[in-house]
Design a protein around this motif. Structure first.
Motif, PDB file in Angstrom:
ATOM      1  N   LYS A   1       0.828  -1.211   0.000  1.00 20.56           N
ATOM      2  CA  LYS A   1       0.000   0.000   0.000  1.00 20.56           C
ATOM      3  C   LYS A   1       0.859   1.257   0.000  1.00 20.56           C
ATOM      4  CE  LYS A   1      -2.749   1.256   3.376  1.00 20.56           C
ATOM      5  NZ  LYS A   1      -3.884   1.220   4.340  1.00 20.56           N
ATOM      6  N   ARG A   2       2.061   1.136   0.541  1.00 19.30           N
ATOM      7  CA  ARG A   2       2.944   2.302   0.561  1.00 19.30           C
ATOM      8  C   ARG A   2       3.277   2.790  -0.853  1.00 19.30           C
ATOM      9  NH1 ARG A   2       8.291   2.274   4.402  1.00 19.30           N
ATOM     10  NH2 ARG A   2       6.915   1.295   5.920  1.00 19.30           N
TER      11      ARG A   2
ATOM     12  N   PHE B   1       1.264   2.688  -3.317  1.00 15.88           N
ATOM     13  CA  PHE B   1       0.045   3.361  -3.768  1.00 15.88           C
ATOM     14  C   PHE B   1      -0.093   4.736  -3.121  1.00 15.88           C
ATOM     15  CE2 PHE B   1      -4.402   4.423  -3.124  1.00 15.88           C
ATOM     16  CZ  PHE B   1      -5.009   4.128  -4.332  1.00 15.88           C
ATOM     17  N   ILE B   2       0.224   4.810  -1.839  1.00 16.58           N
ATOM     18  CA  ILE B   2      -0.010   6.048  -1.078  1.00 16.58           C
ATOM     19  C   ILE B   2       1.127   7.055  -1.281  1.00 16.58           C
ATOM     20  CG2 ILE B   2      -0.190   7.016   1.277  1.00 16.58           C
ATOM     21  CD1 ILE B   2      -2.685   5.511   0.551  1.00 16.58           C
TER      22      ILE B   2
ATOM     23  N   GLY C   1       8.137   6.540  -0.834  1.00 12.55           N
ATOM     24  CA  GLY C   1       8.186   5.453   0.151  1.00 12.55           C
ATOM     25  C   GLY C   1       7.848   5.880   1.569  1.00 12.55           C
TER      26      GLY C   1
END
Lengths: 171, 171
Positions: A161-162, A164-165, A170
């Motif tokens: 998910k990192r 994506f976010i 990172g």
């Protein structure tokens, strides 16, 4: 920092499309490492009647880059749908972001209350600018960005998910 | 209509979580019609190392209902993770929306510039309120709402993007 229609459209879309570009870069690297033809991933779907990865990315770009001029009371620029590789999709994202960022703060004055008419098949959707942004464009863009991510994840690309976010940051 | 941190958090989340509730209602109806044990859908994932449907819904609720008090400089209320059915998940969504809507417009004064510290595993993420909302909370909420939708779609539930964007309004 101040909240504004520009901050919640151009800047929000540019940020998350940038992260999508990073996710696609990882998809391309995964295909190369696993000796999978990139076109196989680009044509992958989560269900037979859902759109493939290429279309998810094209539409995420289109909804963003069409939303912004509509809020600014301008005619959206059309993009051809001819991308055939991860690289070309990432170039489309960069082009969409450049285009959105070409609008000025003054273009968004009164955008909250602007009447937006949106052709949708045989219907025409009508919104005030604020609802167009928060109840139509934002959910729509994330629908396609997330589904693109989910297609790659479903196909074994190592993503978290990192990615994506926060993308390549990172954070 | 005026853009505000409240309009772009409480109202945006409430709208899209309401649509998720509608999507879950269709999931439950599909399970019943196809004689599939609802628990099978609730435990479904898009990849072995992705979270199942139940967790996607719980987390979509949590990110929304924790984001709002953080913007309002209050301590978020904790929800237990004990839902075992589509109905219970829909009740959690309703509870999250009620809770978010309990905050007043005055709670969001200056929320754009508020310093937000967010525990994330061993790290602490630090944001100004505006970036916390647009670059962390909104993408995160839609990540989980969309993945919940994608899990149901992947499992043959008859859903269209209109269910995701407009819920039972069907607009």
């Amino acid at each position: 920092m101040k909240i504004s229609m520009q901050a919640m459209s151009v800047e929000l879309f540019a940020y998350s499309l940038g992260n999508l570009s990073h996710v696609l870069e990882k998809g391309a690297a995964s295909a190369a490492a696993r000796k999978i033809e990139p076109a196989v991933l680009l044509a992958s779907r989560l269900a037979p009647d859902m759109l493939p990865l290429t279309r998810q990315v094209q539409i995420a770009c289109d909804i963003s880059k069409n939303c912004v001029p509509r809020l600014a009371a301008k005619e959206p620029r059309k993009f051809e749908d001819n991308e055939k590789s991860f690289e070309e999709l990432r170039a489309r994202i960069a082009r969409a972001v450049d285009y959105m960022q070409s609008f000025q703060a003054s273009d968004f004055e009164g955008a909250e209350d602007r009447d937006i008419k949106l052709p949708a098949g045989e219907r025409t959707l009508e919104f005030k600018g604020l609802d167009f942004l928060r109840h139509w464009a934002i959910p729509n863009v994330y629908f396609h960005i997330t589904t693109a991510y989910d297609i790659l994840r479903h196909n074994g690309v190592e993503l978290g998910k990192r990615d994506f976010i926060a993308g390549s940051r990172g954070a």
